[in-house]
Design a protein around this motif. Structure first.
Motif, PDB file in Angstrom:
ATOM      1  N   GLU A  70     171.764  58.393  43.562  1.00  0.00           N
ATOM      2  CA  GLU A  70     170.408  58.825  43.213  1.00  0.00           C
ATOM      3  C   GLU A  70     170.104  60.169  43.858  1.00  0.00           C
ATOM      4  O   GLU A  70     169.483  61.032  43.244  1.00  0.00           O
ATOM      5  CB  GLU A  70     169.392  57.779  43.654  1.00  0.00           C
ATOM      6  N   GLU A  71     170.548  60.357  45.113  1.00  0.00           N
ATOM      7  CA  GLU A  71     170.338  61.639  45.785  1.00  0.00           C
ATOM      8  C   GLU A  71     171.098  62.734  45.070  1.00  0.00           C
ATOM      9  O   GLU A  71     170.595  63.835  44.892  1.00  0.00           O
ATOM     10  CB  GLU A  71     170.788  61.540  47.244  1.00  0.00           C
ATOM     11  N   LYS A  72     172.318  62.444  44.645  1.00  0.00           N
ATOM     12  CA  LYS A  72     173.104  63.434  43.911  1.00  0.00           C
ATOM     13  C   LYS A  72     172.409  63.784  42.604  1.00  0.00           C
ATOM     14  O   LYS A  72     172.417  64.926  42.183  1.00  0.00           O
ATOM     15  CB  LYS A  72     174.509  62.904  43.648  1.00  0.00           C
ATOM     16  N   ASN A  76     171.305  67.445  41.581  1.00  0.00           N
ATOM     17  CA  ASN A  76     171.774  68.000  40.306  1.00  0.00           C
ATOM     18  C   ASN A  76     170.596  68.442  39.445  1.00  0.00           C
ATOM     19  O   ASN A  76     170.671  69.469  38.762  1.00  0.00           O
ATOM     20  CB  ASN A  76     172.618  66.979  39.547  1.00  0.00           C
ATOM     21  N   HIS A  77     169.514  67.698  39.478  1.00  0.00           N
ATOM     22  CA  HIS A  77     168.319  68.061  38.706  1.00  0.00           C
ATOM     23  C   HIS A  77     167.749  69.389  39.200  1.00  0.00           C
ATOM     24  O   HIS A  77     167.424  70.274  38.403  1.00  0.00           O
ATOM     25  CB  HIS A  77     167.280  66.952  38.812  1.00  0.00           C
ATOM     26  N   ILE A  78     167.630  69.542  40.513  1.00  0.00           N
ATOM     27  CA  ILE A  78     167.094  70.777  41.086  1.00  0.00           C
ATOM     28  C   ILE A  78     168.005  71.958  40.780  1.00  0.00           C
ATOM     29  O   ILE A  78     167.531  73.035  40.402  1.00  0.00           O
ATOM     30  CB  ILE A  78     166.908  70.629  42.616  1.00  0.00           C
ATOM     31  N   THR A  79     169.317  71.761  40.921  1.00  0.00           N
ATOM     32  CA  THR A  79     170.228  72.875  40.619  1.00  0.00           C
ATOM     33  C   THR A  79     170.170  73.239  39.140  1.00  0.00           C
ATOM     34  O   THR A  79     170.286  74.412  38.790  1.00  0.00           O
ATOM     35  CB  THR A  79     171.678  72.534  41.018  1.00  0.00           C
ATOM     36  N   GLY A  80     169.960  72.251  38.276  1.00  0.00           N
ATOM     37  CA  GLY A  80     169.804  72.544  36.851  1.00  0.00           C
ATOM     38  C   GLY A  80     168.572  73.391  36.588  1.00  0.00           C
ATOM     39  O   GLY A  80     168.603  74.331  35.785  1.00  0.00           O
ATOM     40  N   LYS A  83     169.283  76.918  37.750  1.00  0.00           N
ATOM     41  CA  LYS A  83     170.180  77.637  36.844  1.00  0.00           C
ATOM     42  C   LYS A  83     169.432  78.150  35.615  1.00  0.00           C
ATOM     43  O   LYS A  83     169.727  79.231  35.108  1.00  0.00           O
ATOM     44  CB  LYS A  83     171.323  76.723  36.404  1.00  0.00           C
ATOM     45  N   ASN A  84     168.465  77.364  35.134  1.00  0.00           N
ATOM     46  CA  ASN A  84     167.733  77.737  33.932  1.00  0.00           C
ATOM     47  C   ASN A  84     166.578  78.691  34.203  1.00  0.00           C
ATOM     48  O   ASN A  84     165.914  79.134  33.279  1.00  0.00           O
ATOM     49  CB  ASN A  84     167.194  76.481  33.238  1.00  0.00           C
ATOM     50  N   MET A  85     166.336  79.006  35.467  1.00  0.00           N
ATOM     51  CA  MET A  85     165.207  79.843  35.829  1.00  0.00           C
ATOM     52  C   MET A  85     165.518  81.321  35.545  1.00  0.00           C
ATOM     53  O   MET A  85     166.617  81.789  35.806  1.00  0.00           O
ATOM     54  CB  MET A  85     164.922  79.651  37.329  1.00  0.00           C
ATOM     55  N   ASP A  86     164.542  82.020  34.999  1.00  0.00           N
ATOM     56  CA  ASP A  86     164.672  83.452  34.741  1.00  0.00           C
ATOM     57  C   ASP A  86     164.235  84.203  36.000  1.00  0.00           C
ATOM     58  O   ASP A  86     163.072  84.132  36.401  1.00  0.00           O
ATOM     59  CB  ASP A  86     163.810  83.839  33.547  1.00  0.00           C
TER      60      ASP A  86
END
Length: 135
Positions: A70-72, A76-80, A83-86
Motif C-alpha cells: 500500500e505504501e508503494k 507510485n501515485h505521487i511519482t505519477g 511525472k505528469n506535472m508541467d
C-alpha cells in the motif's frame, strides 16, 4: 534420497512444514532444530496450540507485506503525479504565489509602520510596561 524413500511420517512432517514456513526461519536463527520440531510434531500432533505461534508470525508477515505494498502504491501515485506535472505551469504558479506574499508583506509593513509611530509617541509607557505603586 528421494521423497519416495523417506519414512511416511517424515513425508507428512515435510507437508506440515510447508503450511508453516516460519518454522524454517526458527531453525535458521538457531532457535530450534529440525529434530526438536519433528519430535514435537510427532508427539503433540498437528492440532497442538504450539504451532499457532508459527501461523501467527506468518500472518503478521503477510499483513506487513500488504501494508508495504500500500505504501508503494502511494509512492507510485505521487511519482505519477510528479511525472505528469508541467514544470512551466508550476513555475508560473510559484511566481504568482511569491507576488501575492510580497503584497501581503507590504500591507503588513504599512500597518506595522503606523504602530511604530504610535509607540514612539509614548516612550515612557514603553520603557515601563508595568506600573508599580506603593500601598
Amino acid at each position: 534420497m528421494e521423497n519416495n524413500e523417506l519414512h511416511p511420517s517424515v513425508q507428512k512432517f515435510k507437508q506440515f512444514v510447508k503450511k508453516y514456513p516460519e518454522m524454517a526461519n526458527t531453525v535458521r536463527n538457531n532457535e530450534n532444530t529440525w529434530q526438536e520440531l519433528y519430535e514435537d510434531w510427532y508427539l503433540l500432533g498437528e492440532e497442538d496450540p504450539k504451532w499457532n505461534v508459527f501461523q501467527d508470525v506468518g500472518e503478521a508477515k503477510k499483513e506487513s507485506t500488504k501494508s508495504g505494498s500500500e505504501e508503494k502504491g502511494w509512492v507510485n501515485h505521487i511519482t505519477g503525479i510528479l511525472k505528469n506535472m508541467d514544470t512551466n505551469q508550476v513555475q508560473h504558479h510559484i511566481s504568482n504565489l511569491s507576488e501575492a506574499i510580497g503584497a501581503i508583506q507590504g500591507v503588513l509593513l504599512q500597518f506595522q509602520g503606523d504602530n511604530a509611530k504610535n509607540t514612539e509617541e509614548k516612550p515612557a509607557e514603553r520603557q515601563h510596561p508595568f506600573a508599580f505603586r506603593k500601598d
